[in-house]
Design an enzyme around this catalytic site. Structure first.
Site, short mmCIF file in Angstrom:
data_model
loop_
_atom_site.label_atom_id
_atom_site.label_comp_id
_atom_site.label_asym_id
_atom_site.label_seq_id
_atom_site.Cartn_x
_atom_site.Cartn_y
_atom_site.Cartn_z
N ARG A 75 0.80 -1.40 0.11
CA ARG A 75 0.20 -0.03 0.01
C ARG A 75 0.92 1.46 -0.09
NH1 ARG A 75 -2.75 -3.05 4.20
NH2 ARG A 75 -4.81 -4.09 3.31
N LYS A 177 2.72 -18.15 8.44
CA LYS A 177 1.78 -18.21 9.79
C LYS A 177 1.34 -17.09 10.26
CE LYS A 177 4.86 -18.67 13.31
NZ LYS A 177 4.33 -17.53 14.28
N HIS A 207 9.22 -21.37 9.47
CA HIS A 207 10.68 -21.19 9.24
C HIS A 207 11.60 -22.08 10.02
CE1 HIS A 207 10.33 -18.76 12.77
NE2 HIS A 207 11.33 -19.03 13.33
N GLU A 245 12.48 -19.16 25.07
CA GLU A 245 12.83 -17.61 24.67
C GLU A 245 13.22 -16.74 25.94
OE1 GLU A 245 10.45 -15.88 21.13
OE2 GLU A 245 9.11 -17.28 21.89
N ASP A 264 0.88 -18.66 18.84
CA ASP A 264 2.11 -18.22 18.17
C ASP A 264 3.40 -19.22 18.05
OD1 ASP A 264 3.84 -16.10 17.28
OD2 ASP A 264 4.93 -15.94 19.26
N HIS A 269 5.15 -24.28 15.32
CA HIS A 269 6.55 -24.82 15.60
C HIS A 269 6.75 -25.90 16.23
CE1 HIS A 269 7.39 -20.90 13.81
NE2 HIS A 269 7.75 -20.19 15.03
#
Length: 518
Positions: A75, A177, A207, A245, A264, A269
């Site tokens: 855009r 995703k 990924h 994480e 998430d 994953h």
């Protein structure tokens, strides 16, 4: 010309669609065929941070042909030269090959809901076919918000860009995703995409599947005679999968409020790593064989009842604490987060697998933010020996054998077993036999996006997710969404910089087991 060179040239000429067996697709160095990569959302963060650096590395490794171009669609108002400057800036340390490649980039500005955007895109692609010899081979990459996936697919279909000119060259649609927000929305998304694209044209990218060490699960299991015989219930006591994480939500609090750790991380994953760990050897070593077995593995995972969700799943949020030597905020104090939020930043759960190989072997999963370190690993803990002929004092440092597959960041494999401590006394304790990618191989592994972009352009779907995989993964996590929506499941708390709430420890300890401490 040698026979293998003739075969490779033929594969390149037909767009690479005939090359997808694992024996070739996962091991042979390949080049992208002539074609165009069209990136929707080209002015966004994903394009600059992941896609352009991956393309630059492919160009540096000479895996992109001269007859190749990138078209950005977004855009944001830009012309061709402004887009080229932005893409050069995205890879500031690029070599001369990238500078030359970027000269051919094109840009189309417009709304995704407006027909004129797609008419302009069709004209640019036709020009590139004539000027650059791209031959109608197109890969559309949707680096946009998921809410516009169907809108873009509809726009492409309206001007005939979902099919290549003459139906000869391939056209592929790559989507990021999340693939839906729950089972119903995932099925609606699939239905909307399938109105314009066949399933074999749709490449759902995760990924994690592009990581070398995730793929190495296949090599470890199916290329070695010593591991697969013990990869079953007779030898394995339980399986642990950890995706940790150390960071918090940073400036993505608004996004995380709509996603949470379940959507998430777990639905995509974790489920992909779980499927590769549990799957049976494929009957055929190609994309269909591998993906068939992944789906069969997910179908064997028991679907939790509402009572099991309450008893076998722990959800939690990080509270204030210390992370990497600094005091950090709790989740509810983060920017963009509701101060009364019940969104989970941590999940621990126990699953069972109803098949011959894994019956009665519990699988424990955990993922969370603000944990002590960043890591992803799979640990298979084996049964204890049936009889230990030592007195207890001689084996105080001995634990059951374990195999640990380290997916990130210190990629490698460790095998834990018992050995005698040197000295006059007879003492047995744990030692590690360790394999590290960094020290075993001199060549630098490709980045996950580098690998998956090339696979998409070549037409190898092995490391992409099929619609029935998405569906089955949602069937596993949907009961958690439903139970949490009822408000019955509590939200535990854990201090930032710790390995999670005490409820997660209790979940695994009630069966006489404990979480690994990496």
């Amino acid at each position: 010309m040698r026979e293998d060179e003739e075969r490779e040239d033929k594969d390149m000429a037909d767009g690479g669609d005939g090359v997808n067996p694992l024996a070739e697709g996962l091991t042979r160095e390949r080049r992208a065929p002539p074609g165009v990569l069209v990136v929707f959302g080209a002015s966004g963060d994903l394009t600059a941070r992941k896609l352009m650096p991956a393309l630059e590395r492919l160009s540096r490794r000479r895996m992109l042909p001269p007859a190749f171009a990138v078209v950005g669609v977004a855009r944001t108002e830009m012309d061709d030269e402004s887009f080229r400057q932005a893409m050069r800036a995205a890879v500031p340390d690029a070599g001369p090959a990238w500078t030359e490649l970027v000269k051919g980039f094109r840009y189309v500005a417009g709304e995704y809901a407006h027909p004129d955007t797609f008419s302009a895109l069709a004209q640019v692609l036709s020009d590139l076919d004539d000027q650059r010899g791209t031959g109608g081979n197109r890969t559309f990459y949707l680096a946009t918000l998921p809410t516009v996936f169907e809108e873009v697919a509809r726009g492409l279909g309206a001007v005939g860009l979902n099919k290549a000119p003459g139906q000869v060259s391939p056209v592929r649609l790559v989507i990021e995703k999340p693939f839906g927000r729950d089972l119903d929305s995932a099925r609606q998304l699939d239905q909307g995409l399938h109105e314009f694209f066949d399933e074999d044209q749709i490449y759902r990218i995760d990924h994690y599947l592009g990581k070398e060490t995730v793929q190495n699960v296949l090599a470890l299991r199916f290329a070695n005679a010593i591991f697969e015989p013990v990869w079953n219930r007779r030898y394995v006591d339980h399986v642990q999968i950890t995706v940790a994480e150390s960071l918090g939500v940073e400036h993505r609090g608004g996004f995380y409020e709509t996603a949470g750790a379940l959507r998430d991380i777990v639905q995509n994953h974790v489920m992909q790593v779980l499927a590769l760990t549990l799957m049976e050897p494929p009957a055929t070593v190609d994309a269909q064989g591998i993906r068939d077995e992944k789906v069969k593995a997910l179908r064997a995972v028991g679907i939790l009842t509402p009572d099991q969700v309450l008893g076998d799943v722990v959800r939690a949020q990080y509270d204030t604490g210390w992370s990497e030597g600094e005091q950090v905020n709790g989740y509810r104090d983060e920017e963009g987060v509701d101060p009364h939020s019940s969104t989970e930043t941590y999940i621990a759960m126990r699953l069972e697998v109803d098949n011959w190989r894994w019956a009665a072997v519990p699988v424990f999963l955990r993922t969370g933010k603000r944990l002590p370190k960043r890591l992803t690993e799979v640990a298979l803990q084996f049964h204890r020996v049936p009889h230990l002929p030592f007195v207890a004092s001689e084996a105080r440092g001995l634990h059951p054998n374990a195999m640990i597959l380290r997916i990130q960041p210190d990629e490698g494999i460790s095998l834990r077993f018992g050995a005698k401590v040197p000295g006059q006394a007879f003492e047995v304790r744990d030692v590690l036999m360790d394999f590290s990618y960094g020290s075993a191989f001199l060549e630098e592994p490709p980045d996950a996006y580098e690998r998956l972009l090339l696979d998409a352009m070549v037409g190898d779907p092995t490391l992409f997710i099929r619609s029935d995989e998405v569906d089955q993964a949602w069937q596993i996590v949907d009961p958690l969404i439903d139970a949490w929506a009822s408000g019955e499941a509590p939200v535990a708390r854990y201090a930032a910089g710790t390995w999670g709430p005490r409820q997660a420890d209790q979940l695994i300890q009630r069966e006489g087991r404990q979480w690994r401490t990496p």
